[in-house]
Design an enzyme around this catalytic site. Structure first.
Site, PDB file in Angstrom:
ATOM      1  N   HIS A 170       0.837  -1.189   0.000  1.00  0.00           N
ATOM      2  CA  HIS A 170       0.000   0.000   0.000  1.00  0.00           C
ATOM      3  C   HIS A 170       0.879   1.248   0.000  1.00  0.00           C
ATOM      4  O   HIS A 170       2.089   1.178   0.205  1.00  0.00           O
ATOM      5  CB  HIS A 170      -0.930  -0.005   1.210  1.00  0.00           C
ATOM      6  CG  HIS A 170      -2.014  -1.036   1.108  1.00  0.00           C
ATOM      7  ND1 HIS A 170      -3.013  -1.162   2.046  1.00  0.00           N
ATOM      8  CD2 HIS A 170      -2.266  -1.986   0.166  1.00  0.00           C
ATOM      9  CE1 HIS A 170      -3.824  -2.149   1.693  1.00  0.00           C
ATOM     10  NE2 HIS A 170      -3.386  -2.659   0.560  1.00  0.00           N
ATOM     11  N   GLU A 181       1.303   3.735   2.043  1.00  0.00           N
ATOM     12  CA  GLU A 181       2.039   4.066   3.263  1.00  0.00           C
ATOM     13  C   GLU A 181       3.341   3.263   3.366  1.00  0.00           C
ATOM     14  O   GLU A 181       4.403   3.815   3.693  1.00  0.00           O
ATOM     15  CB  GLU A 181       1.171   3.787   4.495  1.00  0.00           C
ATOM     16  CG  GLU A 181      -0.118   4.598   4.544  1.00  0.00           C
ATOM     17  CD  GLU A 181      -1.315   3.878   3.943  1.00  0.00           C
ATOM     18  OE1 GLU A 181      -2.428   4.022   4.481  1.00  0.00           O
ATOM     19  OE2 GLU A 181      -1.125   3.161   2.925  1.00  0.00           O
ATOM     20  N   CYS A 235      -1.500  -1.373   7.459  1.00  0.00           N
ATOM     21  CA  CYS A 235      -0.623  -0.207   7.373  1.00  0.00           C
ATOM     22  C   CYS A 235      -0.477   0.492   8.725  1.00  0.00           C
ATOM     23  O   CYS A 235       0.536   1.140   8.990  1.00  0.00           O
ATOM     24  CB  CYS A 235      -1.157   0.768   6.327  1.00  0.00           C
ATOM     25  SG  CYS A 235      -0.908   0.179   4.630  1.00  0.00           S
ATOM     26  N   ALA A 248     -20.516  11.621 -26.666  1.00  0.00           N
ATOM     27  CA  ALA A 248     -19.985  12.814 -27.315  1.00  0.00           C
ATOM     28  C   ALA A 248     -21.036  13.334 -28.273  1.00  0.00           C
ATOM     29  O   ALA A 248     -21.652  12.566 -29.017  1.00  0.00           O
ATOM     30  CB  ALA A 248     -18.697  12.477 -28.070  1.00  0.00           C
ATOM     31  N   ARG A 308     -11.174   4.646 -20.023  1.00  0.00           N
ATOM     32  CA  ARG A 308     -11.210   3.204 -20.289  1.00  0.00           C
ATOM     33  C   ARG A 308     -10.129   2.486 -19.487  1.00  0.00           C
ATOM     34  O   ARG A 308     -10.335   1.378 -18.989  1.00  0.00           O
ATOM     35  CB  ARG A 308     -10.991   2.930 -21.777  1.00  0.00           C
ATOM     36  CG  ARG A 308     -12.216   3.199 -22.646  1.00  0.00           C
ATOM     37  CD  ARG A 308     -11.971   2.771 -24.071  1.00  0.00           C
ATOM     38  NE  ARG A 308     -13.092   3.112 -24.947  1.00  0.00           N
ATOM     39  CZ  ARG A 308     -13.103   2.900 -26.252  1.00  0.00           C
ATOM     40  NH1 ARG A 308     -12.051   2.340 -26.840  1.00  0.00           N
ATOM     41  NH2 ARG A 308     -14.155   3.246 -26.972  1.00  0.00           N
ATOM     42  N   ASP A 313     -21.012   0.293 -35.629  1.00  0.00           N
ATOM     43  CA  ASP A 313     -19.644   0.833 -35.633  1.00  0.00           C
ATOM     44  C   ASP A 313     -18.541  -0.217 -35.593  1.00  0.00           C
ATOM     45  O   ASP A 313     -17.377   0.116 -35.835  1.00  0.00           O
ATOM     46  CB  ASP A 313     -19.459   1.777 -34.438  1.00  0.00           C
ATOM     47  CG  ASP A 313     -20.414   2.959 -34.466  1.00  0.00           C
ATOM     48  OD1 ASP A 313     -20.853   3.326 -35.568  1.00  0.00           O
ATOM     49  OD2 ASP A 313     -20.707   3.501 -33.384  1.00  0.00           O
ATOM     50  N   ARG A 316      -6.184   2.415 -25.859  1.00  0.00           N
ATOM     51  CA  ARG A 316      -5.067   2.630 -26.771  1.00  0.00           C
ATOM     52  C   ARG A 316      -3.917   3.407 -26.145  1.00  0.00           C
ATOM     53  O   ARG A 316      -3.053   3.924 -26.851  1.00  0.00           O
ATOM     54  CB  ARG A 316      -5.576   3.338 -28.035  1.00  0.00           C
ATOM     55  CG  ARG A 316      -6.532   2.460 -28.827  1.00  0.00           C
ATOM     56  CD  ARG A 316      -6.885   3.064 -30.182  1.00  0.00           C
ATOM     57  NE  ARG A 316      -7.803   4.173 -30.081  1.00  0.00           N
ATOM     58  CZ  ARG A 316      -9.127   4.044 -30.000  1.00  0.00           C
ATOM     59  NH1 ARG A 316      -9.685   2.846 -29.986  1.00  0.00           N
ATOM     60  NH2 ARG A 316      -9.911   5.110 -29.932  1.00  0.00           N
ATOM     61  N   LEU A 319     -29.836   2.236 -25.404  1.00  0.00           N
ATOM     62  CA  LEU A 319     -29.245   1.683 -24.188  1.00  0.00           C
ATOM     63  C   LEU A 319     -29.088   2.761 -23.116  1.00  0.00           C
ATOM     64  O   LEU A 319     -29.307   2.502 -21.926  1.00  0.00           O
ATOM     65  CB  LEU A 319     -27.897   1.028 -24.494  1.00  0.00           C
ATOM     66  CG  LEU A 319     -27.159   0.398 -23.305  1.00  0.00           C
ATOM     67  CD1 LEU A 319     -28.005  -0.681 -22.638  1.00  0.00           C
ATOM     68  CD2 LEU A 319     -25.808  -0.180 -23.744  1.00  0.00           C
ATOM     69  N   ASN A 320     -28.723   3.969 -23.529  1.00  0.00           N
ATOM     70  CA  ASN A 320     -28.566   5.054 -22.559  1.00  0.00           C
ATOM     71  C   ASN A 320     -29.876   5.336 -21.821  1.00  0.00           C
ATOM     72  O   ASN A 320     -29.889   5.529 -20.603  1.00  0.00           O
ATOM     73  CB  ASN A 320     -28.076   6.323 -23.256  1.00  0.00           C
ATOM     74  CG  ASN A 320     -26.643   6.213 -23.725  1.00  0.00           C
ATOM     75  OD1 ASN A 320     -25.918   5.299 -23.340  1.00  0.00           O
ATOM     76  ND2 ASN A 320     -26.226   7.138 -24.579  1.00  0.00           N
TER      77      ASN A 320
END
Length: 361
Positions: free
Chosen positions: A50, A52, A84, A154, A184, A200, A207, A297-298
């Protein structure tokens, strides 16, 4: 430097663990003695030390009498690593400054109490808002066992996610697209609908060099995802889940052979039950989801109550078109009073684009 300045420096350290520590939180720590930083650390990977303990290991001199700045309450239980609090006590640290309290029932105030019981001065809530925001998904998941879902889209300034032809690449610029890649990497999973896959053929991978790919989830009620799609073709390399109501075992065979996991779910309103889906994903240890779906879906995600946060990327463009798609479809609210209400957004400029982020009320 002030307590707040040291804590913000610890927050910057914590961010270096993005994409590597899930399902653990992002944590940074700084040790200061006589006005000088003598050690720095952050939680680097799941199962590793961790923040600390990494800060103590980095010390350039004895930490006895030093002040420890840590973005999250120190743990006081055995997990993958020792408590810790034990390391802090053994090091002779005089004062501990904490950003966020840890809602994990195994910690939740107990870490602070142990330190105070041993005579260590503890200051809590320094840059608490920023520390909480850094670990929004963890703080939600540890309390609910459900993934923190971020609905992202977007759009042009006139509210279109694609031109009337259906083309959507690219509405936003490079800086905004890079931010999506960062998210992502940060989120444990990315989810879309079969409609987006058909339109799409996305990869839904990250990436960024040396990053990890999120688990890919496709909401596919009737199992229509093309076996030739990028998502199925790369399922042996990137964990991929098809969430479906299709009980046809023979139809599932090519997907399983390709490496996809088939997650059978009940049907609700002629679609995959999204509430049941996130419950199953939470049980699998998936604590955060970036939802990159289409309008249908949204709407379903909002209507089912699974969305915690909305990210709207807005590009200074006008696409027009009465038939051009908007971010959220479905039946829609019948009046402004019945809209899904959001908190006041934070606004981030990304090149020529804007990112608005709000929590769902």
């Amino acid at each position: 430097m002030t307590d707040s300045e040291y804590m913000r420096a610890a927050l910057e350290l914590a961010k270096q663990g993005c994409g590597k520590v899930d399902p653990n939180p992002l944590v940074g720590a700084i040790l200061v003695k006589d006005g000088k930083v003598i050690g720095k650390g952050f939680h680097q990977k799941y199962g590793g030390l961790h923040a600390e303990r990494n800060a103590l290991a980095d010390c350039t001199e004895s930490p006895a009498g030093a002040t420890l700045y840590v973005t999250l309450e120190p743990c006081c239980h055995w997990g993958k690593t020792p408590p810790c609090t034990d390391a802090i006590l053994a090091a002779g640290i005089r004062r501990v400054v904490i950003g966020s309290s840890d809602p994990n029932p195994l910690v939740s105030g107990k870490g602070v109490r142990i330190l105070r019981d041993h005579g260590i001065e503890v200051t809590e809530g320094i840059c608490e808002k920023e520390c909480d925001q850094l670990n929004e998904p963890f703080l939600y998941y540890i309390q609910t066992k459900l993934p923190f879902v971020i609905l992202k889209y977007a759009m042009s300034m006139d509210g279109k996610i694609a031109a009337v032809s259906g083309k959507s690449q690219w509405i936003t610029g490079e800086f905004a697209r890079q931010r999506v890649q960062q998210d992502r990497n940060r989120c444990m999973a990315v989810m879309t609908g079969v409609g987006t896959v058909l339109a799409d053929n996305p990869r839904l991978t990250c990436r960024i060099p040396d990053s990890r790919n999120p688990v890919r989830i496709v909401c596919d009620t009737h199992l229509r995802t093309p076996v030739s799609s990028y998502i199925v073709a790369t399922a042996a390399k990137v964990p991929t889940i098809l969430a479906t109501c299709c009980t046809d075992a023979e139809k599932q065979v090519p997907y399983r052979k390709a490496g996809c996991e088939i997650l059978m779910l009940p049907e609700k309103n002629k679609h995959t039950d999204l509430k049941a889906l996130v419950t199953e994903l939470g049980a699998k240890g998936i604590g955060s989801i970036l939802l990159e779906g289409g309008a249908a879906l949204n709407w379903s995600a909002l209507q089912s109550g699974i969305v915690n946060k909305v990210q709207a990327y807005i590009a200074p463009k006008i696409l027009g078109g009465a038939e051009a798609k908007t971010p959220v479809g479905g039946l829609g609210a019948d009046s402004p009073d019945h809209a899904f209400h959001l908190t006041e957004p934070t606004v981030t400029r990304l090149g020529s684009d804007l990112l608005l982020e709000s929590r769902v009320v």
